[in-house]
Each structure stands twice: as C-alpha cells, then as structure tokens.
Motif scaffolding. Structure first.
Motif, mmCIF file in Angstrom:
data_model
loop_
_atom_site.group_PDB
_atom_site.id
_atom_site.type_symbol
_atom_site.label_atom_id
_atom_site.label_comp_id
_atom_site.label_asym_id
_atom_site.label_seq_id
_atom_site.Cartn_x
_atom_site.Cartn_y
_atom_site.Cartn_z
ATOM 1 N N LEU A 85 0.823 -1.214 0.000
ATOM 2 C CA LEU A 85 0.000 0.000 0.000
ATOM 3 C C LEU A 85 0.855 1.261 0.000
ATOM 4 C CD1 LEU A 85 -2.921 -0.925 2.430
ATOM 5 C CD2 LEU A 85 -3.029 -0.588 -0.050
ATOM 6 N N LYS A 86 1.931 1.253 0.766
ATOM 7 C CA LYS A 86 2.819 2.417 0.794
ATOM 8 C C LYS A 86 3.538 2.581 -0.537
ATOM 9 C CE LYS A 86 3.536 2.710 5.735
ATOM 10 N NZ LYS A 86 4.505 2.781 6.820
ATOM 11 N N LEU A 87 3.966 1.473 -1.134
ATOM 12 C CA LEU A 87 4.621 1.553 -2.440
ATOM 13 C C LEU A 87 3.644 2.061 -3.494
ATOM 14 C CD1 LEU A 87 7.048 1.176 -4.268
ATOM 15 C CD2 LEU A 87 6.397 -1.240 -4.508
ATOM 16 N N PRO A 89 -2.212 2.068 -7.778
ATOM 17 C CA PRO A 89 -1.595 0.983 -8.554
ATOM 18 C C PRO A 89 -1.135 -0.168 -7.639
ATOM 19 C CG PRO A 89 -0.067 2.797 -8.306
ATOM 20 C CD PRO A 89 -1.363 3.234 -7.669
ATOM 21 N N ILE A 90 -2.083 -0.688 -6.852
ATOM 22 C CA ILE A 90 -1.745 -1.710 -5.866
ATOM 23 C C ILE A 90 -1.267 -3.000 -6.529
ATOM 24 C CG2 ILE A 90 -4.124 -2.535 -5.599
ATOM 25 C CD1 ILE A 90 -1.538 -2.240 -2.785
ATOM 26 N N GLU A 91 -1.886 -3.385 -7.634
ATOM 27 C CA GLU A 91 -1.453 -4.609 -8.321
ATOM 28 C C GLU A 91 -0.005 -4.492 -8.776
ATOM 29 O OE1 GLU A 91 -3.829 -6.414 -11.389
ATOM 30 O OE2 GLU A 91 -5.667 -5.879 -10.335
ATOM 31 N N LEU A 92 0.341 -3.349 -9.326
ATOM 32 C CA LEU A 92 1.721 -3.127 -9.759
ATOM 33 C C LEU A 92 2.664 -3.196 -8.570
ATOM 34 C CD1 LEU A 92 3.862 -2.372 -11.875
ATOM 35 C CD2 LEU A 92 3.284 0.033 -11.427
ATOM 36 N N ALA A 93 2.307 -2.535 -7.481
ATOM 37 C CA ALA A 93 3.155 -2.541 -6.282
ATOM 38 C C ALA A 93 3.356 -3.965 -5.775
ATOM 39 C CB ALA A 93 2.526 -1.668 -5.201
ATOM 40 N N GLU A 94 2.297 -4.745 -5.753
ATOM 41 C CA GLU A 94 2.410 -6.131 -5.287
ATOM 42 C C GLU A 94 3.328 -6.945 -6.198
ATOM 43 O OE1 GLU A 94 -1.717 -7.207 -5.112
ATOM 44 O OE2 GLU A 94 -1.924 -6.474 -3.050
ATOM 45 N N LYS A 95 3.196 -6.761 -7.505
ATOM 46 C CA LYS A 95 4.059 -7.482 -8.454
ATOM 47 C C LYS A 95 5.524 -7.098 -8.266
ATOM 48 C CE LYS A 95 0.684 -8.007 -12.168
ATOM 49 N NZ LYS A 95 0.338 -7.571 -13.531
ATOM 50 N N GLN A 134 3.415 5.694 -3.223
ATOM 51 C CA GLN A 134 4.626 6.332 -3.750
ATOM 52 C C GLN A 134 4.604 6.339 -5.279
ATOM 53 O OE1 GLN A 134 7.454 3.997 -1.147
ATOM 54 N NE2 GLN A 134 8.544 5.958 -1.265
ATOM 55 N N ILE A 135 4.184 5.235 -5.874
ATOM 56 C CA ILE A 135 4.102 5.159 -7.336
ATOM 57 C C ILE A 135 3.161 6.232 -7.851
ATOM 58 C CG2 ILE A 135 3.309 3.747 -9.287
ATOM 59 C CD1 ILE A 135 4.304 1.279 -7.626
ATOM 60 N N ARG A 136 1.986 6.311 -7.225
ATOM 61 C CA ARG A 136 1.008 7.331 -7.631
ATOM 62 C C ARG A 136 1.631 8.722 -7.517
ATOM 63 N NH1 ARG A 136 -3.868 8.753 -8.439
ATOM 64 N NH2 ARG A 136 -5.128 6.929 -8.113
ATOM 65 N N SER A 137 2.300 9.001 -6.426
ATOM 66 C CA SER A 137 2.907 10.311 -6.208
ATOM 67 C C SER A 137 3.969 10.622 -7.260
ATOM 68 C CB SER A 137 3.522 10.350 -4.801
ATOM 69 O OG SER A 137 4.189 11.556 -4.593
ATOM 70 N N ILE A 138 4.791 9.646 -7.593
ATOM 71 C CA ILE A 138 5.848 9.834 -8.595
ATOM 72 C C ILE A 138 5.251 10.224 -9.943
ATOM 73 C CG2 ILE A 138 7.557 8.578 -9.993
ATOM 74 C CD1 ILE A 138 8.183 7.019 -7.308
ATOM 75 N N TYR A 139 4.261 9.471 -10.391
ATOM 76 C CA TYR A 139 3.667 9.738 -11.703
ATOM 77 C C TYR A 139 2.868 11.034 -11.704
ATOM 78 C CZ TYR A 139 5.166 5.331 -13.728
ATOM 79 O OH TYR A 139 5.932 4.312 -14.241
ATOM 80 N N GLU A 140 2.118 11.294 -10.632
ATOM 81 C CA GLU A 140 1.331 12.528 -10.575
ATOM 82 C C GLU A 140 2.230 13.759 -10.516
ATOM 83 O OE1 GLU A 140 -1.498 12.043 -7.392
ATOM 84 O OE2 GLU A 140 -2.832 10.870 -8.685
ATOM 85 N N HIS A 141 3.358 13.647 -9.841
ATOM 86 C CA HIS A 141 4.302 14.771 -9.802
ATOM 87 C C HIS A 141 4.840 15.062 -11.206
ATOM 88 C CE1 HIS A 141 7.342 17.474 -8.249
ATOM 89 N NE2 HIS A 141 8.229 16.843 -8.985
ATOM 90 N N SER A 142 5.170 14.012 -11.941
ATOM 91 C CA SER A 142 5.716 14.196 -13.291
ATOM 92 C C SER A 142 4.699 14.769 -14.256
ATOM 93 C CB SER A 142 6.227 12.861 -13.838
ATOM 94 O OG SER A 142 7.380 12.458 -13.155
ATOM 95 N N PHE A 143 3.458 14.322 -14.141
ATOM 96 C CA PHE A 143 2.443 14.723 -15.114
ATOM 97 C C PHE A 143 1.561 15.864 -14.619
ATOM 98 C CE2 PHE A 143 3.884 10.800 -16.810
ATOM 99 C CZ PHE A 143 3.727 10.926 -18.177
#
Length: 87
Positions: free
Chosen positions: A46-48, A69-75, A51-60
């Motif tokens: 959940l924390k990852l 993107p919980i599925e991605l984080a779990e993978k 973080q993923i959401r924050s990284i992409y939202e900051h860029s865009f």
C-alpha cells in the motif's frame, strides 16, 4: 551481472507495461527509475502504491487515472522478494 542489476532489470521489465497516462512504452524512464528506487526502500504494497502514484502525478501534474496501482506494487515487491531469496 550482480544481483541488484538483475533485480533492477526485472523491475524495469514489469514497469515497461505500466502506462497510466497512455503516453506509450518507453516514455516513463524517469518515473521508472524513481519507482525502482522506491521498491528498494519499501516493503509494504500500500505504501509503495502511494509512492508510485505520487511519482507519476508529480511528473504529469495531474491525477493518475485508475486509482491506486496496488497490483503493480504487489508485483514489484514479489519480484524483489523472489530476487532476495537468491541473494
């Protein structure tokens, strides 16, 4: 090739298919590097995902479509765990 480099390549392969803004494969090099760094720092999906959401939202500079993107984080964490077994 050392274990960390192998892990990073495996993570990058998984991230190549992640295209939340429909910008096309290969468009997210900076974000992928940031996410790979986050994977090395994080153990909780959940924390990852946050973080993923924050990284992409900051860029865009706009909300990332599709929710957390919980599925991605779990993978990504599963790849990391499987890699750690062989370290």
């Amino acid at each position: 090739m050392n274990e960390t480099a192998q892990l990073n390549l495996a993570l990058m392969e998984e991230l190549q298919a992640f295209d939340p803004y429909e910008a096309g494969e290969g468009f997210y090099e900076t974000e992928m590097a940031d996410v790979i760094y986050a994977v090395h720092q994080q153990e909780k999906a959940l924390k990852l995902a946050a973080q993923i959401r924050s990284i992409y939202e900051h860029s865009f500079d706009q909300p990332m479509p599709g929710g957390e993107p919980i599925e991605l984080a779990e993978k990504l964490l599963e790849i990391k765990r499987n890699s750690s077994c062989s370290l």
